[in-house]
Design a protein around this motif. Structure first.
Motif, short mmCIF file in Angstrom:
data_model
loop_
_atom_site.label_atom_id
_atom_site.label_comp_id
_atom_site.label_asym_id
_atom_site.label_seq_id
_atom_site.Cartn_x
_atom_site.Cartn_y
_atom_site.Cartn_z
N TYR A 1 -12.48 -131.30 -4.35
CA TYR A 1 -13.83 -131.88 -4.46
C TYR A 1 -14.51 -131.61 -5.80
N TYR A 2 -13.99 -130.68 -6.58
CA TYR A 2 -14.60 -130.34 -7.87
C TYR A 2 -13.55 -130.41 -8.98
N PRO A 3 -12.93 -131.56 -9.19
CA PRO A 3 -11.86 -131.65 -10.20
C PRO A 3 -12.37 -131.41 -11.62
N GLN A 4 -13.68 -131.57 -11.83
CA GLN A 4 -14.24 -131.38 -13.17
C GLN A 4 -14.36 -129.91 -13.56
N VAL A 5 -14.23 -129.00 -12.60
CA VAL A 5 -14.32 -127.56 -12.88
C VAL A 5 -12.91 -127.01 -13.07
N ARG A 6 -12.62 -126.50 -14.25
CA ARG A 6 -11.32 -125.90 -14.57
C ARG A 6 -11.53 -124.40 -14.75
N PRO A 7 -11.31 -123.61 -13.71
CA PRO A 7 -11.64 -122.18 -13.78
C PRO A 7 -10.91 -121.45 -14.91
N LEU A 8 -11.63 -120.55 -15.55
CA LEU A 8 -11.03 -119.67 -16.55
C LEU A 8 -10.10 -118.69 -15.87
N ASN A 9 -9.07 -118.24 -16.58
CA ASN A 9 -8.27 -117.16 -16.03
C ASN A 9 -9.00 -115.83 -16.25
N PHE A 10 -8.45 -114.76 -15.71
CA PHE A 10 -9.16 -113.48 -15.74
C PHE A 10 -9.40 -112.99 -17.17
#
Length: 484
Positions: free
Chosen positions: A284-293
């Motif tokens: 549902y949130y393809p625009q959010v690309r989470p940062l890695n740690f």
């Protein structure tokens, strides 16, 4: 300002760690009117007070809650407890129940709630309360929609988890640790949490939705090692089976800024895995690309390096912290230590005030900082905040900020700074700096609790004669130095 025809969103918990940052995020986006529900409007930053609609009240005050929700399209529920009192789970459920009902009555379209990862059957007491809150908010989907985000360890400048990991990585090259450091979780950068929250206001989806958010799965020991590597430090961790949760919590409070209550909640939470249970974030949130740690740690370190810490975990970590209005007037104190230092060399009033506002943290407490540190150590042992909580920024203060084991409860520019003691004492204590045109009047106020409180006050008077006189003189003397 946002277009007056745009939607209105309400942020509860707006002076807490997430709430402050979400407020800035939505204001920067400029596509909605932002309303804040706060217990005390003085805790809202002066820089943004004119850009938001501030409503005073709480979820336990029906009238203020109704007024705050009038005309609101989407309401962010960012309220939670770290266990203030034995009945906090019931109070959390009651708060959520009040909020859901008020939202339905006001015609609010959507509630967005940020809770914690975890399974109900294995969750700690603290995480269980978060889960129960989400269930209460989601109880009537036919009347109000709820988007329930669930996050684990949040990595960002000022977050409790990051400050714990950072301090351990900095201070301990070799750590003998309990077994829970092998428990897996999925940490997430604060910037990504804010992105998920922001996009949740306009997400096109029908019905309630639970969204688990987080990056790669890591053990707590992996996070310490990777954080150390990001700071150029090599760390070795040796897990052993003999450290109980209580001992682990005390181990954390000696090496990190957090008090026992928060440390114990973290340890309890890490006893069971907190792993994503669905793929709704990617769907549902393809625009959010989470940062890695490692990227999240680097971003947090950059904020610290540039003094861009918008909020900290201790901004509103308990009910007693939030209700600063009840602590901003020491008039009822019955014992006082007053120190008057004239401006002997023509120091300027504004410079003396600025010097008072620099106390604590890395700047310290003048010549007797070692005695203050000893008091902080004793406070930590007793379950208090201690002296190593530090401060959000070295050169700026706002109402609600923490300064070691003090809390800023009143600021009047170039005139008055009032600190309320959050150390463990048998009573209530304040430290006031009244900067007058020709002198500084520094007053320690104390409202003792029974005989023990009075015995405490008189037993520490000899130390007061050292530390408080020295502190007042150092503030005035510091005004002669260039303000850097």
């Amino acid at each position: 300002m946002a277009d007056p025809t745009s939607k209105t969103v309400l942020i509860t918990g707006a002076t807490g760690y997430i709430g402050r940052r979400l407020t800035h995020r939505l204001l920067d986006a400029g596509d909605c009117r932002v309303r804040l529900l706060v217990r005390n409007r003085n805790k809202v930053q002066v820089a943004i007070a004119g850009q938001v609609d501030i409503r005073e009240g709480s979820t336990f005050d029906a009238a203020s809650l109704t007024a705050a929700l009038e005309g609101v399209d989407c309401a962010f529920y960012l309220i939670h407890s770290m266990g203030e009192g034995e009945d906090y789970r019931r109070l959390d459920r009651e708060s959520a129940e009040n909020f859901r009902r008020a939202c339905i009555a006001a015609g609010v379209r959507r509630i967005v709630y940020l809770g914690g990862l975890g399974k109900k059957e294995s969750a700690s007491t603290h995480l269980l309360s978060r889960i129960e809150t989400g269930e209460v908010l989601s109880a009537e989907p036919e009347k109000v929609q709820t988007i329930w985000l669930r996050a684990g360890v949040i990595i960002g400048s000022g977050s409790a988890s990051f400050e714990i990991i950072r301090n351990l990585a900095q201070k301990l090259p070799l750590m003998i640790t309990p077994r829970w450091v092998r428990t897996r979780t999925q940490p997430i950068a604060i910037a990504d949490v804010l992105s998920y929250l922001q996009h949740s206001a306009d997400l096109e989806v029908a019905g309630n939705l639970v969204v688990d958010i987080g990056g790669e799965a890591l053990r707590f020991q992996d996070m310490i090692v990777q954080a150390g590597a990001a700071m150029g430090l090599k760390r070795v961790i040796l897990p052993v089976p003999v450290l109980s949760p209580r001992l682990s919590s005390y181990w954390l409070i000696f090496f990190t800024p957090v008090p026992y209550k928060i440390a114990s909640a973290l340890v309890e939470g890490l006893k069971s895995e907190t792993i994503l249970q669905n793929d709704h974030a990617a769907r549902y949130y393809p625009q959010v690309r989470p940062l890695n740690f490692s990227q999240a740690v680097a971003a947090a370190e950059l904020d610290l390096a540039h003094n861009q810490v918008v909020s900290r975990w201790c901004d509103s970590s308990a009910l007693r912290v939030c209700d600063i209005r009840d602590y901003d007037d020491p008039a009822g104190a019955v014992l006082r230590d007053v120190r008057v230092v004239p401006f002997a060399r023509g120091e300027r009033q504004q410079d003396v005030f600025r010097c008072a506002c620099r106390l604590g943290g890395k700047f310290g407490w003048s010549r007797y900082t070692v005695l203050w540190r000893l008091r902080g150590l004793l406070d930590k042992v007793a379950g208090g905040y201690g002296l190593n909580r530090g401060r959000r920024a070295p050169d700026s203060l706002r109402v609600g900020d923490a300064i070691d084991f003090w809390k800023v409860v009143d600021i009047r520019e170039d005139k008055r700074l009032l600190l309320y003691a959050q150390m463990k004492v048998p009573g209530q204590a304040w430290l006031e700096f009244d900067v007058q045109p020709q002198q500084l009047v520094q007053t320690a106020h104390f409202l003792p609790r029974g005989l023990l409180g009075r015995l405490y006050w008189y037993s520490v008077l000899p130390l007061h004669n050292l530390v408080f006189q020295d502190l007042a003189e150092a503030v005035v003397k510091g005004a002669r130095q260039p303000q850097g």
